[in-house]
Each structure stands twice: as structure tokens, then as C-alpha cells.
Design a protein around this motif. Structure first.
Motif, PDB file in Angstrom:
ATOM      1  N   THR A 192       0.847  -1.190   0.000  1.00  0.00           N
ATOM      2  CA  THR A 192       0.000   0.000   0.000  1.00  0.00           C
ATOM      3  C   THR A 192       0.886   1.245   0.000  1.00  0.00           C
ATOM      4  N   PRO A 193       0.371   2.383  -0.484  1.00  0.00           N
ATOM      5  CA  PRO A 193       1.188   3.616  -0.456  1.00  0.00           C
ATOM      6  C   PRO A 193       1.670   3.962   0.954  1.00  0.00           C
ATOM      7  N   GLU A 194       0.817   3.694   1.964  1.00  0.00           N
ATOM      8  CA  GLU A 194       1.206   4.013   3.338  1.00  0.00           C
ATOM      9  C   GLU A 194       2.389   3.162   3.790  1.00  0.00           C
ATOM     10  N   ASP A 195       2.358   1.851   3.433  1.00  0.00           N
ATOM     11  CA  ASP A 195       3.461   0.972   3.823  1.00  0.00           C
ATOM     12  C   ASP A 195       4.745   1.321   3.075  1.00  0.00           C
ATOM     13  N   ARG A 196       4.611   1.698   1.813  1.00  0.00           N
ATOM     14  CA  ARG A 196       5.810   2.107   1.067  1.00  0.00           C
ATOM     15  C   ARG A 196       6.426   3.354   1.689  1.00  0.00           C
ATOM     16  N   ALA A 197       5.559   4.303   2.039  1.00  0.00           N
ATOM     17  CA  ALA A 197       6.066   5.542   2.647  1.00  0.00           C
ATOM     18  C   ALA A 197       6.746   5.268   3.983  1.00  0.00           C
ATOM     19  N   ALA A 198       6.283   4.246   4.685  1.00  0.00           N
ATOM     20  CA  ALA A 198       6.863   3.902   5.989  1.00  0.00           C
ATOM     21  C   ALA A 198       8.100   3.017   5.860  1.00  0.00           C
ATOM     22  N   GLY A 199       8.464   2.645   4.629  1.00  0.00           N
ATOM     23  CA  GLY A 199       9.658   1.823   4.426  1.00  0.00           C
ATOM     24  C   GLY A 199       9.476   0.364   4.739  1.00  0.00           C
TER      25      GLY A 199
END
Length: 643
Positions: A192-199
Motif C-alpha cells: 500500500t502507499p502508506e506501507d511504502r512511505a513507511a519503508g
């Protein structure tokens, strides 16, 4: 003695011959320019099966298969060696016994004065390696087919930085991408975009390297953009020297499993909530029953005193006792409604007509700062319910909405037909024809924690002295006891909607309420009083005697039946409590009707789940705490039937 010569003293030709003959793992021999075998070593004899005298002078094509000879492979091999200076290849060869073996062959040209005079041929039997390679290949093919055949799991490889290097059919089925769409792309594309942003992708690979594997559950995204729950396993892959080659990644779609787990958890929470509400209901019902016994004495005593000629200075105190007992009786009725122990008197009525009749009371209850609007989907909406409890439930919801809008606001009341009851508080949805009355306010709304407790008795968020916390409990109990439900939707700061669901019934004529005025006097009767509570029994006996009736008091149904067995003709009426140890008052009343049909019966109770649950309304029921007027009315009704 002849001295033996050292190896180094022998002539070079002899030394070379001895060297070649000592090699047993390779066939090393010479052929003439035309391919005729000129020499033969021990290794050649061992794995080709020919002795030197059997093979020297014959053409080396004898070792080739018929298929290779037909394709002129021996001549082409010599020509390649002559032209390119070397021939090297692998292929099948034939032993003397006709068996085949896989060989690695090297042919080098032999020159003299710049011309090719023959060829040096080295052959090695690599059948074991060929078999191993074949077995490995077949194993890899089987594994590849296995991996490709698995459709419940996405199984694929990543390079050391996380790029996809292969892709199985399960990955395509679960994630929606074909192999050509993902090969070479970074696996973070599935996050998800949120997980990608969180690394999260990099953290997963780092943890796999640090701990030897990564395992977890999280939301992933299909090609269509649809999220799904995934169980993920990542293992690092290393060579024999420990060098990282990449990662093996296995993903399983566990969306249905998570839904099942969530459903189990919701069911567990619903069961716990139902058990809690049932336990609270039993407790409040028991307390209300005992409290009603006390109120019966207090309330009726106050009414007797009000009828007496008391001095004004005492009259105001009696009035205060009567007023307080009336308020206490209202509280117990609300408790009994929540506990579903309030005997209901259902009638068939048009809900829209009833709501219109409540218009002025609703407006007065809401107050001048709240605007109330009612809308009706249809006019012909009928239910079968206790009209008094129905009115109370509506007013309680209005008052609750009003208190949620201290600065004023609006209430929208919608009356409509519903095709069922939605899933409420974890319970499954119910289909059927229901009346739905929704009250939507513009108030402060409620938190999830408040919503979980909103129907519990005495739970309130209002300031002290601004409510008892029993209003919504009455709504809940009335809905449940009427085979309906009450649902709540609310968010903090966005208002609330309470919806009361009641089963609908066929249209018909509404019952007409009859409230006969009690007579001041009733003809004296001989009454058998059955009451297990000593204080209530003594008071009721005294009150009935004060009214001119002859009273015989017993403490339970067994004693009452024994008394009637001995002298039933001496009594006109049995006045009995319902809830007693042993045989209940209702069961006793049924026996009396069967054995002594001419004997009148009045039932009384603080609550009667026996009557409410059985639906039996064949007997006159006087609810505790009863008033003097109520008692006179009941005695008059039974006395009229007996006369």
C-alpha cells in the motif's frame, strides 16, 4: 650385477608411452590423418572394452552410434580439428559390448613439417555426471512444474535488492499481474502507499537477512487496486559460500480467513454483550420486583391516608409520600422494561396515527430550542405492541436527542417500512416486514465506548440530576420484548440516529382503550390472599379488610390449594402473587380454573416473565405497586362477573 636405469634415463619415447599407459581415467590414443587408430592406452581399454590388438588399425568411427555415423560425425569432427586446431564436444559413444556411454571428447591435430599427419584423441567417460545432470534437470523441471502448479500461493524470487526474477501461476492468480508485467520490477509495487512511505518493503528484507526469515500479515494490493489480507514469508537464498543470491517470497491470500476470524470475534463480543445485558437484566428485574413489594405498601398506605380526614399540616407530607412513590414506581417500570419483565398488553394500532397523536408531547419534550420534523413513507403502517410502552419509548428517544443538543438543534423523525433489521451489536441481520422509526439529531454524537454502554441501566453522560440513565434502557427492553430491535449510529461531533424496529402486522381496526371508573365500594367478598412476602401480605390483608372484605391469608400455592380442597365454597376470590417459591401463582390459577371454575382469580406481581413469555392473558393482572383505584377496579371487575 646389472644396475637398473632410472626413469629419467630412459629415452623420451619410452617415457611418453609409459606415461600415457598409466592414465586409466581417460582414453588417450592417436589416429592417422584418415582416422585409423594408431595407438591405444590402458584407460581406453578399460572403459571402451577393446584390447590394443583388437582395435589398432581400425577406424575410430567404430565408437560412434549408428545415428552419428549416418550423419558423418566422425569425419566432421576430424575436419573441425584440422580447420580450427581443436575439436571438443560431448556425445554418446559405444563400447565393445554394445552399451552406450556419455563422453567428453577432445581432438587435437598432430603436425609434422606444417602438415597434419594425424590426431591426438582424448576421451573421458562422463556418464555419471551426465546422469547427475539429467537427474538435476529433471528435478528442477519437476520443481518448476510444482511451483507453477500451485495456485493458492504466490511463489516467486527476488534479486538481492528486491526486484522480481520469476513468477508462478499462483502469483498471477492472487495478485493479478502476468509474469511479463512484473519481471524486473521492485516487489514494493504490491504494498500500500502508506506501507511504502513507511519503508515496510526494505524493512522486510532487512529483517529476513538479520533473523533468517521474515513472516507477517498485512494488507497488500492487487493489480486492480483491490486490497487483500496477505500472509507473507521471505527467506534469503545464499550460495555455498554464503553469498546472497536473492530472496524466496511466498504470499498467501488470507482475506477469507481474516473475515472468518473477524466474524468469530464479532460473535464472541456479541455473546459477551448479550450475556452482560442478560445478567444486568436479571439483577435489575430482581431488584425491581422486591422494590415493587415495598412500594405497594408505601403507595397504597399514602392513598388511604389521602382519603382520610387529616389536618392540612399532615396532608402535605402524605402528598409528598404519594408523589415520591409514584416516581419510584416509574423507575421500577423502566427497570422492568429493560429486563424484559414488564407484562405488556399489546394492541394493534396504526403507528403513523399514533405518532401524529404524540406530536404535541414530542414538541413539548424537545423544547423550544429544538426543531422537530416528522416524515412518513406511507400512512398504512400497523404494529402490534403495548401502546403505552410505545409512547414512552418514543418520548425517551426524543428526550435523549434533546439532551444531546444543549445549544439547540433539530430532530428528524422518519416512519417507514423496512425489509428487515440490520446486523446490530454483532447480532446477525433479521429479514421480515418491520416498522422503522428513526430519530436523527444534530447533537454532540457519541464515542465508541459510550455506544457500547448506552442501553445499560443508570449509564448516563448527563450531569448530576439531569437524568436517571433509564430512558434508553426502557427503549431497549421494550424493543426486545416486542420481538424488535433498536439500532444506533453515531459519531462524535456529527449527531446520532436511533432506529426502533417493530414487527409489522396486518392492517385492521385499532383497539379502543377502556378505562372504567373505579367504584368507591365493592360488594364484600370472601377472599383467599396468597402472598409470600410477609410485609406485603399483612398490608394487603389489612387493606382488603378495611374495604369490608373477609380475608384468609396463606403464604404459598401449596397451602392455598390445600385450603381450597378443604373448603372452596367458603371463598369468592383468590388474590395471589405470581412469583412464589414452588408452584407459581399462574400455575395455581390454571388449576383453580380447571377444578373450581366459579371461583374468581386476580394475579398480582412486580414483574411476571411467566405471563409475558407465555402470552397468557386469560387472568386479570394487577401490577405492583398497585394503587387503591387499581385494586378497586380489579375487585369490581371480578365481582361483576361473579354476581
Amino acid at each position: 650385477m646389472v644396475k637398473r636405469r632410472r626413469l629419467g634415463e630412459r629415452d623420451e619415447a619410452e617415457r611418453n608411452k609409459r606415461l600415457i599407459d598409466s592414465i586409466v581415467d581417460y582414453a588417450v590414443y592417436l589416429v592417422d590423418a584418415d582416422g585409423t587408430i594408431a595407438t591405444w592406452n590402458t584407460g581406453a581399454a578399460l572403459f571402451k572394452g577393446y584390447a590394443a590388438e583388437e582395435i589398432v588399425g581400425r577406424h575410430f568411427s567404430i565408437f560412434y552410434t549408428e545415428e552419428d555415423r549416418a550423419r558423418d560425425m566422425p569425419a566432421r569432427a576430424l575436419e573441425t580439428a584440422r580447420r580450427e586446431g581443436r575439436f571438443e564436444a560431448e556425445g554418446w559413444r559405444v563400447r565393445k559390448d554394445g552399451s552406450r556411454f556419455w563422453t567428453h571428447v577432445v581432438i587435437d591435430p598432430v603436425f609434422e613439417d606444417g602438415e597434419v599427419i594425424g590426431f591426438a584423441k582424448i576421451t573421458r567417460d562422463v556418464s555419471a555426471r551426465k546422469a547427475a545432470d539429467k537427474a538435476l534437470y529433471e528435478s528442477e523441471q519437476r520443481f518448476q512444474r510444482l511451483v507453477q502448479g500451485v495456485r493458492d500461493y504466490a511463489i516467486y524470487m527476488l534479486d538481492p535488492v528486491g526486484n522480481v526474477t520469476n513468477w508462478n501461476s499462483g502469483a498471477e492468480a492472487i495478485k493479478g499481474y502476468r509474469a511479463g508485467e512484473v519481471m524486473g520490477r521492485h516487489f514494493s509495487m504490491f504494498y500500500t502507499p502508506e506501507d511504502r512511505a513507511a519503508g515496510a518493503p526494505a524493512a522486510a528484507l532487512a529483517r529476513a537477512l538479520e533473523e533468517g526469515k521474515f513472516e507477517g500479515e498485512a494488507i497488500r494490493v492487487r493489480k486492480s487496486g483491490e486490497p487483500f489480507w496477505a500472509h507473507v514469508l521471505i527467506d534469503p537464498i545464499r550460495d555455498e559460500n554464503g553469498r546472497l543470491l536473492g530472496f524466496a517470497k511466498v504470499t498467501r491470500d488470507i482475506t477469507e480467513k481474516r473475515r472468518a476470524q473477524d466474524e468469530i470475534e464479532r460473535t464472541r463480543e456479541a455473546l459477551a454483550q448479550a450475556q452482560k445485558m442478560e445478567a444486568i437484566g436479571r439483577l435489575t428485574g430482581g431488584v425491581a420486583h422486591d422494590f415493587n413489594n415495598l412500594l405497594t405498601v408505601i403507595r397504597s398506605s399514602a392513598e388511604f391516608l389521602q382519603r382520610a380526614d387529616l389536618a392540612p399540616r399532615w396532608g402535605k407530607y402524605v402528598e409528598a409520600i404519594a408523589s415520591a412513590s409514584e416516581r419510584a414506581a416509574l423507575l421500577t417500570r423502566q427497570l422492568l422494561a429493560f429486563a424484559r419483565r414488564q407484562p405488556l398488553r399489546p394492541e394493534r394500532f396504526n403507528a403513523v396515527t399514533r405518532m401524529e397523536g404524540l406530536g404535541q408531547i414530542i414538541a413539548a419534550s424537545a423544547g423550544s430550542s429544538v426543531q422537530v420534523r416528522q416524515t412518513y413513507e406511507a400512512r398504512d403502517l400497523w404494529v402490534s405492541a403495548d401502546p403505552g410502552q410505545f409512547d414512552t419509548a418514543i418520548i425517551n428517544m426524543v428526550v435523549n436527542a434533546r439532551d444531546a443538543m444543549p445549544e439547540g438543534g433539530s430532530i428528524l423523525i422518519r416512519v417507514r417500512r423496512a425489509g428487515g433489521v440490520p446486523a446490530v451489536r454483532g447480532h446477525a441481520a433479521v429479514s421480515g416486514d418491520f416498522l422503522a422509526i428513526s430519530l436523527t439529531d444534530t447533537g454532540t454524537g457519541m464515542s465508541a465506548q459510550t455506544l457500547a454502554q448506552i442501553f445499560e441501566p443508570f449509564f448516563t453522560t448527563k450531569p448530576v440530576n439531569r437524568g436517571t440513565g433509564l430512558g434508553l434502557s426502557q427503549v431497549y427492553g421494550f424493543a426486545k420484548q416486542s420481538r424488535g430491535e433498536v439500532a444506533v449510529e453515531s459519531r462524535e461531533g456529527q449527531g446520532s440516529t436511533f432506529t426502533l424496529y417493530l414487527p409489522m402486522t396486518a392492517a385492521g381496526r385499532a383497539a379502543e382503550a377502556a378505562s372504567p371508573k373505579p367504584e368507591e365500594r365493592v360488594e364484600p367478598m370472601r377472599i383467599l390472599l396468597v402472598e409470600d412476602n410477609i410485609e406485603v401480605g399483612q398490608f394487603a390483608a389489612g387493606m382488603l379488610e378495611e374495604m369490608g372484605h373477609a380475608v384468609t391469608r396463606v403464604c404459598d400455592a401449596q397451602a392455598a390449594l390445600a385450603t381450597l380442597e378443604a373448603s372452596a365454597a367458603q371463598f369468592d376470590l383468590v388474590f395471589t402473587d405470581v412469583v412464589m417459591p414452588g408452584t407459581s401463582g399462574l400455575d395455581m390459577a390454571r388449576q383453580i380454573r380447571e377444578r373450581w371454575p366459579g371461583l374468581g382469580v386476580i394475579l398480582t406481581s412486580g414483574y411476571s416473565h411467566v405471563l409475558a413469555d407465555s402470552g397468557a392473558h386469560d387472568f386479570l393482572l394487577l401490577s405492583k405497586p398497585y394503587t387503591l383505584d387499581g385494586l378497586l377496579r380489579a375487585l369490581g371487575e371480578v365481582g361483576g362477573k361473579l354476581s
